[in-house]
Write a protein that holds these residues in place. Structure first.
Motif, short mmCIF file in Angstrom:
data_model
loop_
_atom_site.label_atom_id
_atom_site.label_comp_id
_atom_site.label_asym_id
_atom_site.label_seq_id
_atom_site.Cartn_x
_atom_site.Cartn_y
_atom_site.Cartn_z
N ASP A 73 -5.29 -7.76 -12.23
CA ASP A 73 -6.49 -6.93 -12.02
C ASP A 73 -6.20 -5.69 -11.18
O ASP A 73 -6.95 -4.71 -11.23
N ASP A 74 -5.12 -5.74 -10.38
CA ASP A 74 -4.75 -4.60 -9.54
C ASP A 74 -4.03 -3.51 -10.32
O ASP A 74 -3.90 -2.38 -9.83
N ASP A 128 -3.29 -0.58 -12.72
CA ASP A 128 -4.05 0.52 -13.32
C ASP A 128 -3.49 0.95 -14.66
O ASP A 128 -4.23 1.38 -15.55
N THR A 187 0.82 -1.22 0.00
CA THR A 187 0.00 0.00 0.00
C THR A 187 0.86 1.27 0.00
O THR A 187 0.33 2.37 -0.14
N LEU A 212 0.31 -8.80 -5.72
CA LEU A 212 -0.74 -8.17 -6.53
C LEU A 212 -1.07 -9.06 -7.73
O LEU A 212 -0.34 -10.00 -8.04
N THR A 213 -2.16 -8.75 -8.41
CA THR A 213 -2.56 -9.48 -9.60
C THR A 213 -2.71 -8.51 -10.77
O THR A 213 -2.69 -7.29 -10.59
N ARG A 256 3.66 2.30 -6.92
CA ARG A 256 2.38 2.95 -6.63
C ARG A 256 2.60 4.45 -6.74
O ARG A 256 3.50 4.99 -6.09
#
Length: 325
Positions: free
Chosen positions: A244-245, A247, A179, A241-242, A324
């Motif tokens: 789908d995560d 962006d 995160t 993470l996958t 991130r």
């Protein structure tokens, strides 16, 4: 657990003013606009002017990145510049940028991993920050590939262009979880057995000349799709993470077919792939920061987004950074 993360504080890019379209290349070599677009997605490329060097392109991108970050050269502890087309055999092109910026502290050096160069440079900068040896690092990818092209070889000269991009990384405190903001993981690879598939046929210790770029395109394509999909998967696994995560994916801009093939293999929505190859062709180490800056300026990246940067180049070298925003 408290950890140090490298956060992107600003980015910038620069493309030379001279634009060469596919139609113009039709007059120089046996090719066509339709052939180039169908096989690569490229519509044009930017070519550095006579006397315009890699350091000139890098300097303009660097100044824009510093401005975007709200920093000056006095805030920078380190410059890492990725290029396969330096101004001189030595000293490092990074030191020319350092001098032009008026930066007299810290250090500056080049990294050479061809099209993967920016990923290698970003990872190097991240490690300096995590080790506490630098707080703010200017990372640049800059190339004048037009200087090493055989303009009579239609299989290569239509594919490349010149340009530069840069980011400023700055140290932030994180928790060690996925995160956190900043670079969460980086993965670098190389395999020297494939030298003869993508290389330059010259160098100081071999021919005492610069040489020209040579490539076996179909073989490079096959390796690229597999290696890029593998290293992105490696990055996702390392962070828990996958696909789908994710962006946004900011890939090396070599060939639209490679971008499409990699996205399909990973199961990532093509709309999440940043594509700028049609605007500037393959700019080697400059292509990822060029595409990243384009995405940021277009508002495609928001704070907290998961972004993957990935590339493969001659050597072979390949790698990925997952961060991130």
């Amino acid at each position: 657990m408290s950890v140090i993360r490298s956060v992107v504080a600003g980015c910038g890019s620069y493309l030379p003013e001279n634009v060469v379209t596919n139609r113009e290349l039709e007059e120089r070599v046996d090719t066509s606009d339709e052939w180039i677009i169908e096989r690569t997605g490229i519509r044009q490329r930017h070519i550095a002017a006579d006397g315009e060097m890699t350091s000139d392109l890098a300097l303009k991108a660097a100044r824009r990145a510093l401005e975007d970050a709200g920093m000056t050269a006095d805030d920078i502890d380190l410059i890492v510049l990725a290029t396969a087309t330096p101004d001189q055999t030595f000293p490092a092109t990074a030191t020319r940028v350092q001098a032009a910026l008026g930066m007299t502290k810290g250090a500056a050096f080049d990294v050479q991993a061809v099209c993967s160069g920016f990923i290698y440079a970003l990872t190097t900068a991240d490690n300096f920050i995590k080790a506490g040896q630098a707080k703010n690092v200017l990372v640049i990818g800059a190339e004048t590939f037009s200087r090493i092209l055989d303009w009579e070889d239609r299989t290569t000269c239509v594919l490349f262009g010149d340009g530069a991009g840069a980011v400023v990384l700055t140290a932030h405190e994180g928790t060690g979880e996925n995160t956190d903001r900043g670079i969460l993981t980086s993965h670098l690879h190389s395999d020297g057995r494939y030298n003869d598939l993508l290389y330059v046929d010259g160098g100081p210790s071999s021919t005492r000349s610069t040489g020209y770029l040579r490539m076996k395109g179909p073989e490079v394509f096959r390796h690229a799709v597999k290696n890029l999909a593998d290293v992105v998967g490696e990055s996702l696994e390392a962070t828990g993470l996958t696909a789908d995560d994710v962006d946004l994916v900011v890939p090396h801009q070599a060939n639209k077919r490679i971008l499409d093939g990699t996205a399909k293999k990973l199961g990532i929505d093509p709309d999440k792939i940043v594509v700028t190859v049609h605007e500037h062709a393959n700019t080697s180490a400059a292509s990822i920061p060029l595409a990243l800056d384009s995405a940021v300026k277009a508002g495609r990246i928001e704070r907290g987004d998961i972004v993957i940067l990935e590339a493969m180049g001659g050597g072979f070298t390949w790698g990925a950074c997952l961060l991130r925003w």
